[in-house]
Motif scaffolding. Structure first.
Motif, PDB file in Angstrom:
ATOM      1  N   LEU A  36       2.600  -1.065  -5.550  1.00 53.91           N
ATOM      2  CA  LEU A  36       1.950   0.092  -4.947  1.00 53.91           C
ATOM      3  C   LEU A  36       2.731   1.372  -5.236  1.00 53.91           C
ATOM      4  O   LEU A  36       2.138   2.414  -5.558  1.00 53.91           O
ATOM      5  CB  LEU A  36       1.807  -0.112  -3.448  1.00 53.91           C
ATOM      6  N   VAL A  37       4.045   1.298  -5.164  1.00 53.51           N
ATOM      7  CA  VAL A  37       4.879   2.468  -5.462  1.00 53.51           C
ATOM      8  C   VAL A  37       4.726   2.876  -6.921  1.00 53.51           C
ATOM      9  O   VAL A  37       4.611   4.062  -7.243  1.00 53.51           O
ATOM     10  CB  VAL A  37       6.353   2.184  -5.105  1.00 53.51           C
ATOM     11  N   ILE A  38       4.698   1.907  -7.826  1.00 56.11           N
ATOM     12  CA  ILE A  38       4.528   2.209  -9.250  1.00 56.11           C
ATOM     13  C   ILE A  38       3.164   2.849  -9.498  1.00 56.11           C
ATOM     14  O   ILE A  38       3.054   3.836 -10.241  1.00 56.11           O
ATOM     15  CB  ILE A  38       4.718   0.935 -10.097  1.00 56.11           C
ATOM     16  N   ALA A  39       2.126   2.325  -8.874  1.00 54.20           N
ATOM     17  CA  ALA A  39       0.786   2.897  -9.036  1.00 54.20           C
ATOM     18  C   ALA A  39       0.734   4.322  -8.486  1.00 54.20           C
ATOM     19  O   ALA A  39       0.113   5.206  -9.093  1.00 54.20           O
ATOM     20  CB  ALA A  39      -0.245   2.018  -8.346  1.00 54.20           C
ATOM     21  N   ALA A  40       1.389   4.565  -7.367  1.00 50.83           N
ATOM     22  CA  ALA A  40       1.418   5.921  -6.790  1.00 50.83           C
ATOM     23  C   ALA A  40       2.151   6.880  -7.717  1.00 50.83           C
ATOM     24  O   ALA A  40       1.727   8.027  -7.889  1.00 50.83           O
ATOM     25  CB  ALA A  40       2.080   5.884  -5.423  1.00 50.83           C
ATOM     26  N   GLN A  41       3.233   6.428  -8.327  1.00 48.29           N
ATOM     27  CA  GLN A  41       3.960   7.283  -9.262  1.00 48.29           C
ATOM     28  C   GLN A  41       3.107   7.643 -10.470  1.00 48.29           C
ATOM     29  O   GLN A  41       3.127   8.784 -10.939  1.00 48.29           O
ATOM     30  CB  GLN A  41       5.245   6.600  -9.715  1.00 48.29           C
ATOM     31  N   VAL A  42       2.350   6.698 -10.979  1.00 47.95           N
ATOM     32  CA  VAL A  42       1.469   6.974 -12.121  1.00 47.95           C
ATOM     33  C   VAL A  42       0.381   7.963 -11.717  1.00 47.95           C
ATOM     34  O   VAL A  42       0.067   8.891 -12.475  1.00 47.95           O
ATOM     35  CB  VAL A  42       0.865   5.656 -12.666  1.00 47.95           C
ATOM     36  N   CYS A  43      -0.176   7.799 -10.523  1.00 43.71           N
ATOM     37  CA  CYS A  43      -1.197   8.745 -10.049  1.00 43.71           C
ATOM     38  C   CYS A  43      -0.626  10.147  -9.907  1.00 43.71           C
ATOM     39  O   CYS A  43      -1.278  11.132 -10.286  1.00 43.71           O
ATOM     40  CB  CYS A  43      -1.771   8.269  -8.721  1.00 43.71           C
ATOM     41  N   ILE A  44       0.576  10.255  -9.368  1.00 43.17           N
ATOM     42  CA  ILE A  44       1.215  11.569  -9.231  1.00 43.17           C
ATOM     43  C   ILE A  44       1.470  12.178 -10.599  1.00 43.17           C
ATOM     44  O   ILE A  44       1.266  13.379 -10.809  1.00 43.17           O
ATOM     45  CB  ILE A  44       2.506  11.450  -8.408  1.00 43.17           C
ATOM     46  N   LEU A  45       1.893  11.361 -11.543  1.00 44.01           N
ATOM     47  CA  LEU A  45       2.162  11.852 -12.898  1.00 44.01           C
ATOM     48  C   LEU A  45       0.898  12.409 -13.542  1.00 44.01           C
ATOM     49  O   LEU A  45       0.903  13.511 -14.086  1.00 44.01           O
ATOM     50  CB  LEU A  45       2.743  10.730 -13.757  1.00 44.01           C
ATOM     51  N   TYR A  46      -0.216  11.664 -13.464  1.00 45.79           N
ATOM     52  CA  TYR A  46      -1.460  12.132 -14.062  1.00 45.79           C
ATOM     53  C   TYR A  46      -2.024  13.345 -13.323  1.00 45.79           C
ATOM     54  O   TYR A  46      -2.588  14.243 -13.944  1.00 45.79           O
ATOM     55  CB  TYR A  46      -2.494  11.006 -14.105  1.00 45.79           C
ATOM     56  N   ALA A  47      -1.875  13.375 -12.003  1.00 48.85           N
ATOM     57  CA  ALA A  47      -2.359  14.527 -11.252  1.00 48.85           C
ATOM     58  C   ALA A  47      -1.570  15.778 -11.617  1.00 48.85           C
ATOM     59  O   ALA A  47      -2.153  16.860 -11.795  1.00 48.85           O
ATOM     60  CB  ALA A  47      -2.257  14.252  -9.754  1.00 48.85           C
ATOM     61  N   THR A  48      -0.270  15.642 -11.763  1.00 46.94           N
ATOM     62  CA  THR A  48       0.559  16.781 -12.152  1.00 46.94           C
ATOM     63  C   THR A  48       0.203  17.257 -13.550  1.00 46.94           C
ATOM     64  O   THR A  48       0.091  18.472 -13.797  1.00 46.94           O
ATOM     65  CB  THR A  48       2.048  16.395 -12.095  1.00 46.94           C
ATOM     66  N   ALA A  49       0.000  16.336 -14.472  1.00 51.12           N
ATOM     67  CA  ALA A  49      -0.375  16.718 -15.838  1.00 51.12           C
ATOM     68  C   ALA A  49      -1.733  17.418 -15.848  1.00 51.12           C
ATOM     69  O   ALA A  49      -1.926  18.409 -16.564  1.00 51.12           O
ATOM     70  CB  ALA A  49      -0.397  15.488 -16.736  1.00 51.12           C
ATOM     71  N   GLY A  50      -2.660  16.929 -15.045  1.00 48.29           N
ATOM     72  CA  GLY A  50      -3.962  17.559 -14.958  1.00 48.29           C
ATOM     73  C   GLY A  50      -3.893  18.964 -14.389  1.00 48.29           C
ATOM     74  O   GLY A  50      -4.580  19.882 -14.848  1.00 48.29           O
ATOM     75  N   LEU A  51      -3.071  19.145 -13.366  1.00 53.69           N
ATOM     76  CA  LEU A  51      -2.926  20.478 -12.789  1.00 53.69           C
ATOM     77  C   LEU A  51      -2.278  21.451 -13.763  1.00 53.69           C
ATOM     78  O   LEU A  51      -2.643  22.628 -13.808  1.00 53.69           O
ATOM     79  CB  LEU A  51      -2.101  20.386 -11.499  1.00 53.69           C
ATOM     80  N   TYR A  52      -1.320  20.980 -14.540  1.00 53.42           N
ATOM     81  CA  TYR A  52      -0.704  21.856 -15.552  1.00 53.42           C
ATOM     82  C   TYR A  52      -1.722  22.260 -16.614  1.00 53.42           C
ATOM     83  O   TYR A  52      -1.740  23.393 -17.065  1.00 53.42           O
ATOM     84  CB  TYR A  52       0.502  21.186 -16.200  1.00 53.42           C
ATOM     85  N   LYS A  53      -2.595  21.337 -17.013  1.00 56.38           N
ATOM     86  CA  LYS A  53      -3.629  21.684 -17.995  1.00 56.38           C
ATOM     87  C   LYS A  53      -4.676  22.610 -17.374  1.00 56.38           C
ATOM     88  O   LYS A  53      -5.232  23.469 -18.068  1.00 56.38           O
ATOM     89  CB  LYS A  53      -4.314  20.415 -18.513  1.00 56.38           C
ATOM     90  N   PHE A  54      -4.960  22.457 -16.123  1.00 54.33           N
ATOM     91  CA  PHE A  54      -5.942  23.285 -15.441  1.00 54.33           C
ATOM     92  C   PHE A  54      -5.479  24.729 -15.324  1.00 54.33           C
ATOM     93  O   PHE A  54      -6.309  25.641 -15.281  1.00 54.33           O
ATOM     94  CB  PHE A  54      -6.220  22.698 -14.048  1.00 54.33           C
ATOM     95  N   GLN A  55      -4.174  24.953 -15.287  1.00 54.56           N
ATOM     96  CA  GLN A  55      -3.641  26.315 -15.180  1.00 54.56           C
ATOM     97  C   GLN A  55      -3.963  27.156 -16.419  1.00 54.56           C
ATOM     98  O   GLN A  55      -4.097  28.361 -16.307  1.00 54.56           O
ATOM     99  CB  GLN A  55      -2.122  26.275 -14.993  1.00 54.56           C
ATOM    100  N   GLY A  56      -4.083  26.490 -17.525  1.00 52.09           N
ATOM    101  CA  GLY A  56      -4.373  27.227 -18.755  1.00 52.09           C
ATOM    102  C   GLY A  56      -3.114  27.820 -19.365  1.00 52.09           C
ATOM    103  O   GLY A  56      -2.002  27.574 -18.884  1.00 52.09           O
ATOM    104  N   PRO A  57      -3.296  28.641 -20.425  1.00 54.42           N
ATOM    105  CA  PRO A  57      -2.119  29.239 -21.037  1.00 54.42           C
ATOM    106  C   PRO A  57      -1.482  30.278 -20.139  1.00 54.42           C
ATOM    107  O   PRO A  57      -2.163  30.949 -19.373  1.00 54.42           O
ATOM    108  CB  PRO A  57      -2.664  29.884 -22.318  1.00 54.42           C
ATOM    109  N   ARG A  58      -0.221  30.422 -20.272  1.00 54.76           N
ATOM    110  CA  ARG A  58       0.505  31.373 -19.407  1.00 54.76           C
ATOM    111  C   ARG A  58       0.493  32.741 -19.992  1.00 54.76           C
ATOM    112  O   ARG A  58       0.641  33.158 -20.983  1.00 54.76           O
ATOM    113  CB  ARG A  58       1.927  30.906 -19.210  1.00 54.76           C
TER     114      ARG A  58
END
Length: 58
Positions: A36-58
Motif C-alpha cells: 500500500l505504501v509503494i502504491a501510494a508513492q507511485v500515485c504521488i509521483l504521477y500526480a506530481t508529474a502531472g501537476l508539473y506538466k499542467f503548469q506549462g512552460p515557465r
C-alpha cells in the motif's frame, strides 16, 4: 531481522500452531501495508508529474 528469523525458525521446529498462525497473519498484514505504501508513492509521483506538466512552460 535476525531476531525475527530466529523466532520464525523456533516456531517451525516446535509445534506451536497458534503462534504460527499469528506470525503468518502478521506477515500478511505487514506485506500488504508495504504494498500500500509503494502504491501510494507511485500515485504521488504521477500526480506530481502531472501537476508539473499542467503548469506549462515557465
Amino acid at each position: 531481522m535476525w531476531l525475527i528469523q530466529a523466532v520464525w525458525y523456533w516456531v517451525e521446529c516446535t509445534d506451536h500452531t497458534e503462534l504460527r498462525t499469528v506470525l503468518d497473519a502478521t506477515a500478511d498484514v505487514v506485506h500488504n501495508a508495504a504494498l500500500l505504501v509503494i502504491a501510494a508513492q507511485v500515485c504521488i509521483l504521477y500526480a506530481t508529474a502531472g501537476l508539473y506538466k499542467f503548469q506549462g512552460p515557465r
